[in-house]
Design a protein around this motif. Structure first.
Motif, mmCIF file in Angstrom:
data_model
loop_
_atom_site.group_PDB
_atom_site.id
_atom_site.type_symbol
_atom_site.label_atom_id
_atom_site.label_comp_id
_atom_site.label_asym_id
_atom_site.label_seq_id
_atom_site.Cartn_x
_atom_site.Cartn_y
_atom_site.Cartn_z
ATOM 1 N N GLY A 114 0.787 -1.227 0.000
ATOM 2 C CA GLY A 114 0.000 0.000 0.000
ATOM 3 C C GLY A 114 0.811 1.263 0.000
ATOM 4 N N ALA A 115 1.931 1.292 -0.734
ATOM 5 C CA ALA A 115 2.857 2.413 -0.675
ATOM 6 C C ALA A 115 3.030 3.085 -2.027
ATOM 7 N N VAL A 116 3.144 4.418 -2.017
ATOM 8 C CA VAL A 116 3.514 5.180 -3.196
ATOM 9 C C VAL A 116 5.029 5.115 -3.361
ATOM 10 N N ASN A 117 5.491 4.944 -4.598
ATOM 11 C CA ASN A 117 6.921 4.852 -4.885
ATOM 12 C C ASN A 117 7.320 6.000 -5.800
ATOM 13 N N ILE A 118 8.251 6.833 -5.359
ATOM 14 C CA ILE A 118 8.817 7.925 -6.154
ATOM 15 C C ILE A 118 10.329 7.862 -6.009
ATOM 16 N N ARG A 119 11.022 7.881 -7.123
ATOM 17 C CA ARG A 119 12.487 7.824 -7.151
ATOM 18 C C ARG A 119 13.040 6.653 -6.350
ATOM 19 N N GLY A 120 12.340 5.531 -6.391
ATOM 20 C CA GLY A 120 12.859 4.318 -5.782
ATOM 21 C C GLY A 120 12.661 4.210 -4.295
ATOM 22 N N LEU A 121 11.975 5.157 -3.684
ATOM 23 C CA LEU A 121 11.653 5.080 -2.262
ATOM 24 C C LEU A 121 10.143 4.992 -2.108
ATOM 25 N N GLU A 122 9.701 4.361 -1.025
ATOM 26 C CA GLU A 122 8.269 4.176 -0.842
ATOM 27 C C GLU A 122 7.938 4.088 0.636
ATOM 28 N N THR A 153 -0.048 14.203 0.583
ATOM 29 C CA THR A 153 -0.865 15.237 1.202
ATOM 30 C C THR A 153 -2.173 15.381 0.430
ATOM 31 N N ILE A 154 -3.238 15.708 1.140
ATOM 32 C CA ILE A 154 -4.530 16.019 0.534
ATOM 33 C C ILE A 154 -4.939 17.392 1.038
ATOM 34 N N ASP A 155 -5.050 18.342 0.122
ATOM 35 C CA ASP A 155 -5.317 19.738 0.472
ATOM 36 C C ASP A 155 -4.284 20.256 1.467
ATOM 37 N N GLY A 156 -3.051 19.821 1.308
ATOM 38 C CA GLY A 156 -1.965 20.267 2.165
ATOM 39 C C GLY A 156 -1.812 19.497 3.454
ATOM 40 N N LEU A 157 -2.798 18.685 3.832
ATOM 41 C CA LEU A 157 -2.728 17.952 5.089
ATOM 42 C C LEU A 157 -2.009 16.629 4.876
ATOM 43 N N PRO A 158 -1.019 16.316 5.703
ATOM 44 C CA PRO A 158 -0.300 15.051 5.525
ATOM 45 C C PRO A 158 -1.180 13.849 5.830
ATOM 46 N N VAL A 159 -1.123 12.845 4.945
ATOM 47 C CA VAL A 159 -1.826 11.582 5.135
ATOM 48 C C VAL A 159 -0.791 10.544 5.558
ATOM 49 N N SER A 160 -0.990 9.924 6.696
ATOM 50 C CA SER A 160 0.006 9.004 7.241
ATOM 51 C C SER A 160 0.063 7.712 6.446
ATOM 52 N N TYR A 161 1.285 7.228 6.221
ATOM 53 C CA TYR A 161 1.466 5.854 5.765
ATOM 54 C C TYR A 161 1.474 4.978 7.008
ATOM 55 N N LEU A 162 0.442 4.158 7.156
ATOM 56 C CA LEU A 162 0.313 3.311 8.340
ATOM 57 C C LEU A 162 1.248 2.115 8.192
ATOM 58 N N GLY A 200 -0.348 0.674 4.859
ATOM 59 C CA GLY A 200 -0.918 1.418 3.741
ATOM 60 C C GLY A 200 -1.722 2.612 4.212
ATOM 61 N N GLY A 201 -2.810 2.902 3.484
ATOM 62 C CA GLY A 201 -3.692 3.986 3.869
ATOM 63 C C GLY A 201 -3.523 5.275 3.107
ATOM 64 N N VAL A 202 -2.410 5.442 2.347
ATOM 65 C CA VAL A 202 -2.212 6.702 1.632
ATOM 66 C C VAL A 202 -3.095 6.812 0.397
ATOM 67 N N ASN A 203 -3.702 5.707 -0.044
ATOM 68 C CA ASN A 203 -4.629 5.742 -1.174
ATOM 69 C C ASN A 203 -6.082 5.829 -0.725
ATOM 70 N N SER A 204 -6.302 6.378 0.463
ATOM 71 C CA SER A 204 -7.656 6.460 1.010
ATOM 72 C C SER A 204 -8.369 7.724 0.516
ATOM 73 N N PHE A 256 14.511 14.320 5.851
ATOM 74 C CA PHE A 256 14.500 13.801 7.221
ATOM 75 C C PHE A 256 13.266 12.931 7.403
ATOM 76 N N ARG A 257 13.451 11.774 8.059
ATOM 77 C CA ARG A 257 12.315 10.915 8.420
ATOM 78 C C ARG A 257 12.595 10.244 9.749
ATOM 79 N N ALA A 258 11.701 10.454 10.697
ATOM 80 C CA ALA A 258 11.801 9.765 11.985
ATOM 81 C C ALA A 258 11.227 8.362 11.859
ATOM 82 N N PRO A 259 11.671 7.418 12.682
ATOM 83 C CA PRO A 259 11.087 6.065 12.651
ATOM 84 C C PRO A 259 9.600 6.111 12.977
ATOM 85 N N THR A 260 8.865 5.124 12.488
ATOM 86 C CA THR A 260 7.450 5.010 12.824
ATOM 87 C C THR A 260 7.292 4.314 14.174
#
Length: 755
Positions: free
Chosen positions: A98-106, A113-122, A131-135, A508-512
């Motif tokens: 359930g992940a979006v892949n851009i430039r080899g990362l996912e 984001t939807i209307d600027g609000l971040p949508v979490s990848y669960l 997943g969840g980003v395709n909601s 930058f990305r913090a661990p989930t």
């Protein structure tokens, strides 16, 4: 607290400080220029445009490309897979996780984001409820922006690979010039999953207040593949049967004040429920699970309420020229599970005939305040922004089993249900950024320094559900980290249709929460645990490119190189010595012990290009290509998430009220060889998919006798070729290859009526 002491960050901050001092000196030179000396700074002109979205303006960069509502409609885009099929070949969607892949990362390394609000990848590290980003429903969208590359200076944590920035419909998208209302109704049939999709939207304006309502409903079945064997178990190559229902609702109120202020409310609700019959893991007359006795389900939910604000100055001297903000509540949920009858297969400790069920959920709930504001002062265009949020993540697995009926000590050793695999985690994040576009002279040259500060905190809480965990975990410690993410971009606008740019930016990305705190397994079986000592991932990305032309003739070319540090790997197998160092006995876990670790270094480089040309006779040609190469710098292995070279070549004819198009879509095969492990029925860890080339045909017709009506139709994979989407198929399991293939020849038709 974990504090990153990155040499590159210190150098970056030093460079920005020097640049700021230099800017001050140049400004003084500009003042001197009035006397014929020094450098003349060019004033930036603000183009009047109503601010339609909240958020931080992440797509305001030459590295972004936009897919318009017309393109979404003409290409019948109904999923992220469709978006990357022919319009954005550098974007893919991994249906396996359930992940979006851009430039080899996912996954959590790409921000949606939807209307600027971040949508979490669960990210569920234990139960596959990720997943969840395709909601969202593509019928609710008016625009999709793709931002490539790691740039946390605007986007914030998670934007290492890029950003998929989506915008939902606004009232002005439906209400035409000089009208007070507007609407559309649309129905689509897709043979790939035998689905019907209905969408309707209506907007009305009363004086300075506008209201919009949009709703969609989709019902269909399993996504077809090109397999032909309809059996049970290991020989099956047809897709497993499934039924799904999807619905979404979107409601907006917008009040526009005469002074340039907009005040609004947005309500959004999305549901998708899938029930499937996984015949590929069932036996017709034998096996642990048999036909007609196993029902699997998969749920995705998202709800949002936001108070929205936008502002565009109507006079000079205002504190800000533009501003946008939103206070919001958002809840996301992923649920997976099954109900079945389990059959005994003999041997000690094997459960008797009886029912078994599992339902695993992962939920993320957030309250936030996000926005940005901009001001133009002579040659400076300054933008400030903020992203403040607090919320909680909870995970739970419920189920039943009949193993307790067997008087053997290990019958329930692998039950691991009616428990939480992670504690409840309270999370907080604070992000603040400033960016300044500085124009020099009349040559169109500008420099844009930017810098962002992020602070992220996770505080785990013991719950009765986590205390019931079979592995008897203790409450892990809290996690806290901060990051400074600078950026520096140089831009040269040769003329209105030619722009050169070069950019360096940090990500930058913090661990989930799952990567930090999950615990699944128990003595006598195996154990998979999180690592509260994980470090945050960081990146340095370099881009050089050019954008040229306009809607009739133009294109873009970008070359990039990115370095990553502290990549998180959650599947690292620990040695006996490492297990003992953590306070465990290796003999208690005969089937392995895994824990998340940070990898040292990785790099990805590549090129992205696109071009188009429309001729006066109605014909048009377009092409695009995306190539990336990724490598683990420590082991020398290639990064499996990096997609193979993909290209699209299209030819269109536009006759006004009708048009046709043909697309050739090709991709190289995956690197390396298939990785197969295990005895008996082997397990495949990696599928090196073969290359492919397919052809799509599309057409549209807008009858002159029926104003507002549009008919779109398409035949996809015209020559019925068996091919594989590497983004998903690389994670294939043990079924025959065609089981993981994409649909063969399919068709899609849609009717849209605008009012």
């Amino acid at each position: 607290m974990q504090a990153r002491r990155s040499r590159s960050a210190l150098l970056a901050c030093t460079a920005l400080a020097v640049l700021s001092l230099s800017t001050g000196a140049l400004a003084q030179d500009a003042a001197d220029g009035a006397n014929g000396e020094g450098t003349t700074l060019k004033a930036i002109v603000v183009k009047g445009k109503r601010v339609k979205t909240v958020g931080t303006g992440v797509a305001e960069t030459p590295l972004a490309s936009t897919v318009t509502a017309k393109q979404l409609e003409d290409k019948q885009i109904t999923s992220i897979e469709d978006l990357g099929r022919s319009l954005e070949p550098g974007v893919s969607f991994n249906r396996a996780n359930g992940a979006v892949n851009i430039r080899g990362l996912e996954g959590s390394r790409v921000l949606t984001t939807i209307d600027g609000l971040p949508v979490s990848y669960l990210s569920d590290a234990t139960r596959d409820a990720s997943g969840g980003v395709n909601s969202f429903d593509f019928g609710s969208l008016s625009q999709a922006d793709v931002v490539r590359g790691g740039d946390s200076s605007r986007a914030g944590p998670g934007a290492l690979g890029g950003v998929l920035a989506l915008r939902t419909l606004e009232p002005e998208d439906l209400i035409g010039e000089g009208r007070t209302w507007g609407g559309l109704a649309k129905i689509t049939y897709d043979s790939a999953d035998r689905s019907f999709n209905t969408n309707a939207a209506v907007a009305s304006q009363f004086d300075n207040t506008a209201v919009l309502f949009q709703g969609g409903y989709k019902k269909g079945h399993e996504r077809r593949n090109n397999g032909t064997v309809d059996t049970y178990g290991a020989t099956r190559s047809e897709a497993d049967p499934a039924d799904f229902d999807q619905n979404n609702l979107l409601f907006k109120v917008r009040h526009y004040a005469e002074s340039g202020h907009m005040f609004g409310v947005t309500l959004e609700r999305y549901r998708r429920d899938t029930d499937s019959d996984p015949r590929s893991i069932l036996g017709a007359t034998s096996g642990t699970y048999r036909k007609d006795n196993y029902d699997a389900f998969n749920n995705t939910d998202r709800d949002r309420v936001s108070l929205d604000y936008a502002y565009e100055s109507q006079e000079e001297g205002s504190l800000f020229d533009t501003a946008a903000a939103s206070i919001y509540w958002q809840s996301q949920l992923r649920g997976v599970g099954y109900n079945a009858i389990r059959f005994p297969s003999g041997g000690p400790g094997i459960p008797l005939l009886g029912p078994i069920s599992r339902f695993n959920t992962l939920e993320d709930e957030n309250y936030g305040f996000i926005g940005s504001a901009g001001k133009t002062l002579d040659n400076h265009k300054v933008t400030i922004g903020w992203d403040i949020a607090a919320g909680k993540t909870t995970q739970y697995s419920t189920g039943k089993d009949n193993c307790a009926a067997i008087p053997t000590p290990d019958a329930c050793a692998n039950l691991h249900t009616n428990q939480a695999d992670s504690p409840k985690v309270d999370g907080t994040r604070i992000g603040l950024f400033v960016e300044d576009k500085i124009a020099f002279g009349d040559a169109g040259f500008s420099v844009t320094p930017g810098i962002r500060f992020d602070w992220v905190s996770f505080d785990p809480k013991m719950t009765p559900e986590f205390a019931a965990n079979h592995s008897n975990p203790s409450l892990p410690g809290s996690f806290e980290d901060m990051a400074v993410s600078p950026k520096l971009r140089f831009t040269r606008e040769i003329n209105e249709s030619l722009e050169l740019y070069a950019q360096w930016a940090m990500g930058f990305r913090a661990p989930t929460a799952g990567e930090l705190y999950s615990s699944f397994g128990g003595a006598g079986t195996y154990l998979r645990v999180g690592n509260p000592d994980l470090k945050s991932e960081t990146s340095n990305s370099f881009d050089i490119g050019v954008n040229f032309g306009d809607e009739d003739e133009g294109g873009r070319l970008n070359v990039f190189y990115s370095r990553y540090k502290n990549f998180i790997d959650t599947t690292d197998q620990l040695s006996d010595a490492e297990i003992i160092a953590l306070g465990y006995d290796p003999l208690d876990y005969p089937y392995g012990f895994t824990r998340g670790v940070n990898l040292d270094r990785a790099r990805i480089y590549g090129v992205e290009l696109s071009a188009h040309k429309r001729f006066d006779n109605g014909f048009g040609i377009r092409g695009s290509l995306a190539y990336a190469d990724g490598k683990d710098m420590t082991t020398g292995d290639f990064l499996r998430s990096v997609l193979p070279l993909k290209g699209v070549l299209g030819l269109d004819y536009d006759a006004g009220n009708w048009g046709v198009g043909i697309d050739w879509i090709g991709a190289r095969g995956g690197k390396g060889k298939d990785v197969v492990t295990g005895g008996g029925r082997p397990s495949r860890e990696y599928f090196a998919t073969p290359g492919y080339g397919i052809v799509d045909l599309t057409a549209r017709w807008e009858p002159e006798q029926l104003p507002g009506l549009k008919i779109n139709a398409g035949i996809y994979n015209v020559f019925d070729k068996t091919y594989y989407d590497y983004a998903t198929a690389r994670m294939a399991g043990t079924q025959p290859n065609p089981f993981y293939s994409e649909p063969g020849r399919t068709f899609r038709v849609s009717l849209t009526q605008k009012f």
